[in-house]
Motif scaffolding. Structure first.
Motif, PDB file in Angstrom:
ATOM      1  N   LYS A  70       0.813  -1.213   0.000  1.00  0.00           N
ATOM      2  CA  LYS A  70       0.000   0.000   0.000  1.00  0.00           C
ATOM      3  C   LYS A  70       0.851   1.269   0.000  1.00  0.00           C
ATOM      4  CE  LYS A  70      -3.590  -2.589   0.185  1.00  0.00           C
ATOM      5  NZ  LYS A  70      -4.322  -2.859  -1.082  1.00  0.00           N
ATOM      6  N   LEU A  71       2.116   1.141   0.357  1.00  0.00           N
ATOM      7  CA  LEU A  71       3.025   2.281   0.395  1.00  0.00           C
ATOM      8  C   LEU A  71       4.331   1.916  -0.299  1.00  0.00           C
ATOM      9  CD1 LEU A  71       2.640   3.528   4.089  1.00  0.00           C
ATOM     10  CD2 LEU A  71       1.604   4.530   2.046  1.00  0.00           C
ATOM     11  N   THR A  72       4.987   2.914  -0.859  1.00  0.00           N
ATOM     12  CA  THR A  72       6.324   2.716  -1.410  1.00  0.00           C
ATOM     13  C   THR A  72       7.269   2.259  -0.306  1.00  0.00           C
ATOM     14  OG1 THR A  72       5.991   4.378  -3.123  1.00  0.00           O
ATOM     15  CG2 THR A  72       8.260   3.848  -2.550  1.00  0.00           C
ATOM     16  N   ASN A  73       8.128   1.296  -0.632  1.00  0.00           N
ATOM     17  CA  ASN A  73       9.080   0.764   0.348  1.00  0.00           C
ATOM     18  C   ASN A  73      10.483   0.732  -0.251  1.00  0.00           C
ATOM     19  OD1 ASN A  73      10.176  -2.351   1.517  1.00  0.00           O
ATOM     20  ND2 ASN A  73       9.905  -0.600   2.851  1.00  0.00           N
ATOM     21  N   PHE A  74      11.384   1.489   0.363  1.00  0.00           N
ATOM     22  CA  PHE A  74      12.804   1.410   0.024  1.00  0.00           C
ATOM     23  C   PHE A  74      13.512   0.735   1.189  1.00  0.00           C
ATOM     24  CE2 PHE A  74      17.060   3.299   0.641  1.00  0.00           C
ATOM     25  CZ  PHE A  74      17.676   2.744  -0.468  1.00  0.00           C
ATOM     26  N   THR A  75      14.295  -0.284   0.900  1.00  0.00           N
ATOM     27  CA  THR A  75      14.954  -1.007   1.981  1.00  0.00           C
ATOM     28  C   THR A  75      16.392  -1.365   1.601  1.00  0.00           C
ATOM     29  OG1 THR A  75      14.809  -2.938   3.458  1.00  0.00           O
ATOM     30  CG2 THR A  75      14.078  -3.243   1.195  1.00  0.00           C
ATOM     31  N   ILE A  76      17.255  -1.291   2.569  1.00  0.00           N
ATOM     32  CA  ILE A  76      18.656  -1.672   2.435  1.00  0.00           C
ATOM     33  C   ILE A  76      19.060  -2.408   3.704  1.00  0.00           C
ATOM     34  CG2 ILE A  76      19.461   0.551   3.327  1.00  0.00           C
ATOM     35  CD1 ILE A  76      21.922   0.258   1.496  1.00  0.00           C
ATOM     36  N   ALA A  77      19.908  -3.424   3.563  1.00  0.00           N
ATOM     37  CA  ALA A  77      20.266  -4.244   4.725  1.00  0.00           C
ATOM     38  C   ALA A  77      21.707  -4.695   4.637  1.00  0.00           C
ATOM     39  CB  ALA A  77      19.349  -5.456   4.830  1.00  0.00           C
ATOM     40  N   GLY A  78      22.286  -4.948   5.794  1.00  0.00           N
ATOM     41  CA  GLY A  78      23.629  -5.503   5.899  1.00  0.00           C
ATOM     42  C   GLY A  78      23.712  -6.432   7.087  1.00  0.00           C
ATOM     43  N   SER A  79      24.773  -7.202   7.143  1.00  0.00           N
ATOM     44  CA  SER A  79      24.927  -8.143   8.250  1.00  0.00           C
ATOM     45  C   SER A  79      26.401  -8.332   8.585  1.00  0.00           C
ATOM     46  CB  SER A  79      24.285  -9.495   7.915  1.00  0.00           C
ATOM     47  OG  SER A  79      24.903 -10.071   6.783  1.00  0.00           O
ATOM     48  N   HIS A  80      26.627  -8.766   9.818  1.00  0.00           N
ATOM     49  CA  HIS A  80      27.973  -9.098  10.299  1.00  0.00           C
ATOM     50  C   HIS A  80      27.932 -10.502  10.875  1.00  0.00           C
ATOM     51  CE1 HIS A  80      31.969  -8.567  12.003  1.00  0.00           C
ATOM     52  NE2 HIS A  80      31.500  -9.087  13.131  1.00  0.00           N
ATOM     53  N   ASP A 100      23.438  -6.973   2.292  1.00  0.00           N
ATOM     54  CA  ASP A 100      22.601  -8.126   1.959  1.00  0.00           C
ATOM     55  C   ASP A 100      21.664  -7.873   0.791  1.00  0.00           C
ATOM     56  OD1 ASP A 100      23.831  -9.411   3.990  1.00  0.00           O
ATOM     57  OD2 ASP A 100      22.107  -9.508   5.322  1.00  0.00           O
ATOM     58  N   TYR A 101      21.096  -6.687   0.700  1.00  0.00           N
ATOM     59  CA  TYR A 101      20.190  -6.391  -0.408  1.00  0.00           C
ATOM     60  C   TYR A 101      19.891  -4.902  -0.447  1.00  0.00           C
ATOM     61  CZ  TYR A 101      16.777  -6.907   3.445  1.00  0.00           C
ATOM     62  OH  TYR A 101      16.118  -6.814   4.642  1.00  0.00           O
ATOM     63  N   LEU A 102      19.401  -4.482  -1.599  1.00  0.00           N
ATOM     64  CA  LEU A 102      18.981  -3.100  -1.821  1.00  0.00           C
ATOM     65  C   LEU A 102      17.798  -3.146  -2.773  1.00  0.00           C
ATOM     66  CD1 LEU A 102      19.594   0.010  -1.599  1.00  0.00           C
ATOM     67  CD2 LEU A 102      21.008  -0.279  -3.630  1.00  0.00           C
ATOM     68  N   SER A 103      16.656  -2.539  -2.405  1.00  0.00           N
ATOM     69  CA  SER A 103      15.478  -2.673  -3.255  1.00  0.00           C
ATOM     70  C   SER A 103      14.541  -1.483  -3.115  1.00  0.00           C
ATOM     71  CB  SER A 103      14.708  -3.953  -2.906  1.00  0.00           C
ATOM     72  OG  SER A 103      13.940  -3.779  -1.728  1.00  0.00           O
ATOM     73  N   LEU A 104      13.718  -1.335  -4.143  1.00  0.00           N
ATOM     74  CA  LEU A 104      12.650  -0.350  -4.151  1.00  0.00           C
ATOM     75  C   LEU A 104      11.391  -1.044  -4.649  1.00  0.00           C
ATOM     76  CD1 LEU A 104      11.653   2.614  -3.946  1.00  0.00           C
ATOM     77  CD2 LEU A 104      12.316   2.876  -6.349  1.00  0.00           C
ATOM     78  N   ALA A 105      10.296  -0.914  -3.895  1.00  0.00           N
ATOM     79  CA  ALA A 105       9.016  -1.497  -4.284  1.00  0.00           C
ATOM     80  C   ALA A 105       7.917  -0.471  -4.068  1.00  0.00           C
ATOM     81  CB  ALA A 105       8.731  -2.759  -3.460  1.00  0.00           C
ATOM     82  N   PHE A 106       6.873  -0.529  -4.907  1.00  0.00           N
ATOM     83  CA  PHE A 106       5.807   0.460  -4.772  1.00  0.00           C
ATOM     84  C   PHE A 106       4.531  -0.066  -5.427  1.00  0.00           C
ATOM     85  CE2 PHE A 106       8.677   1.372  -8.272  1.00  0.00           C
ATOM     86  CZ  PHE A 106       7.830   1.415  -9.373  1.00  0.00           C
ATOM     87  N   PRO A 107       3.368   0.371  -4.937  1.00  0.00           N
ATOM     88  CA  PRO A 107       2.106   0.016  -5.583  1.00  0.00           C
ATOM     89  C   PRO A 107       1.873   0.913  -6.793  1.00  0.00           C
ATOM     90  CG  PRO A 107       1.685   1.347  -3.634  1.00  0.00           C
ATOM     91  CD  PRO A 107       3.178   1.128  -3.690  1.00  0.00           C
ATOM     92  N   VAL A 108       1.367   0.337  -7.865  1.00  0.00           N
ATOM     93  CA  VAL A 108       0.995   1.129  -9.033  1.00  0.00           C
ATOM     94  C   VAL A 108      -0.518   1.325  -9.089  1.00  0.00           C
ATOM     95  CG1 VAL A 108       3.015   0.451 -10.355  1.00  0.00           C
ATOM     96  CG2 VAL A 108       0.948  -0.919 -10.518  1.00  0.00           C
TER      97      VAL A 108
END
Length: 418
Positions: A70-80, A100-108
């Motif tokens: 329902k909302l735009t989601n930008f996420t980035i993650a790392g780990s040790h 670990d990852y980098l992404s952008l997701a959003f509802p159209v």
């Protein structure tokens, strides 16, 4: 805001900010390396569960989840990761820190969501020394496979969603072996390099329905069909000057390229099924099983006499609890508390010993500000391998951190005023 996020993604991709090395394990020698990716940090804290569709988080394991956004989601993650290694007569330790990852997701629209991003899927990262004062063998490996993906999901009717994901896989893997003997003037080094490329796909479905007024049941399924990745292979044989003081090659006397053909690596059929129950925004508990036809897999451009593959199974249990997500008096009542466990039969057999892995995890989802953005932390303790047949057992502790950022308004809703 979205334009700035896109710039960050492009800069990250162009500067190769994703570190492919990250497992620091001798078992990363086999196949295309060990899997780095266990899902989002939120998933990892629940043993890797990916059953739920979520209106504010990205589900990397099941593309049907994009239909719930329902909302735009930008996420980035790392780990040790801290790893202790043990064999019959030796012990050691390593550490690694990765993105670990980098992404952008959003509802159209209200029923359709899309997303794209970059994930380091596997890593090769090991250094092994064998021998004595007379003769020494050194084995090293670096590299891995990254995955750039584009995914979409749609809610066909209330509670039922389907989705699809297409990924381009790319990367480079380099293995070296050095044989050094004090009775010989020069040492021998063999270098094997593989450039990996190819496409993979993932299909998913999710269904949730109300059992009673307050309780829901959640189900999920995903299928990754068999594909092949192309490996462009090179091999070189060198006479080198090896320094025992530095444990490194300090000069190359002669080098000869050895012809070796390109190969194909089978990415096998993988099936996943999940079931859970809970109250939305209050609690959830569920389980998931994954089956993969890894018996079809092979190694890269060289055969390994003591290794083979069987089909793999993965089992996951986990859930979350939110004491009161609407609390105005206690921040900690709005925190999401997650816990989980997993057991994985990798399918890799070495000296007829199955290289299995298990982990127990917990985590926190920490609200940021007054909106829906949050920081997620996961902690996991696990073991991999065995000391039987002269092999290595690994004990590891992993800490993961992600930022999941959401604007307060879907981007497709127009402004009422200019």
């Amino acid at each position: 805001m979205i334009k700035r996020i896109l710039v960050v993604i492009l800069i990250t991709i162009s500067t190769s900010a994703f570190a492919q090395e990250g497992n620091s394990s001798p078992y990363s020698f086999y196949g295309l390396g060990l899997s780095n990716f266990k899902g989002s940090i939120e998933n990892q804290a629940m043993g890797g569960l990916s059953i739920l569709g979520d209106s504010i988080h990205t589900n990397f394991r099941n593309p049907a989840g994009y239909g719930a956004l329902k909302l735009t989601n930008f996420t980035i993650a790392g780990s040790h990761r801290e790893v202790n290694l043990e064999s019959d007569n030796q012990t050691g330790s390593t550490t690694s820190t990765t993105i670990d990852y980098l992404s952008l997701a959003f509802p159209v629209s209200k029923r359709v969501g899309v997303g794209f991003g970059l994930i380091p899927e596997t890593s090769v990262d090991y250094e092994i020394f064998e021998g004595d004062d007379e003769a020494l063998s050194q084995y090293t490996g670096r590299g891995g496979v990254n995955r750039a993906y584009l995914a979409a999901g749609v809610e066909l009717f209330k509670g039922f969603r389907i989705g699809a994901e297409g990924s381009y896989n790319f990367g480079s893997i380099k293995n070296e072996s050095i044989q050094a003997n004090v009775d010989q003037q020069y040492s021998v080094r063999e270098i094997n390099e593989s450039d990996v490329s190819g496409f993979t796909y993932n299909l998913g479905a999710q269904f949730e329905t109300t059992l009673t007024r307050d309780y829901k049941i959640f189900t999920s399924a995903s299928f990754q069909p068999e594909t092949t990745l192309t490996l462009e292979n090179e091999r070189a044989l060198e006479s080198v000057i090896y320094s025992r003081l530095d444990n490194a090659v300090i000069g190359v006397v002669n080098s000869q390229d050895i012809p070796v053909g390109d190969t194909e690596f089978i990415n096998p059929n993988t099936y996943s099924f999940g079931l859970g129950t809970g109250q939305v925004n209050k609690w959830f508990a569920g389980g998931q099983i994954e089956f993969s036809e890894t018996s079809k897999m092979t190694n890269r451009a060289f055969n390994i006499a003591n290794a083979s593959y069987d089909d793999s199974f993965k089992y996951r249990l986990g859930g979350y609890l939110v004491p009161d997500y609407n609390s105005l008096t206690s921040y900690w009542n709005r925190v999401t508390y997650r816990v989980g466990a997993r057991y994985e039969e990798s399918g890799l057999l070495i000296e007829n010993q199955s290289i299995d892995e298990f982990g127990i995890s917990f985590g926190l989802g920490l609200p940021l500000g007054r909106g829906f953005s949050n920081a997620n932390i996961s902690f996991e303790y696990g073991q991999r391998g065995t000391t039987n047949a002269g092999l290595v057992k690994e004990d590891f502790f992993k800490v993961g951190l992600s930022l999941s950022l959401n604007p307060l308004r879907p981007w497709f809703v127009p402004n009422k005023y200019n």
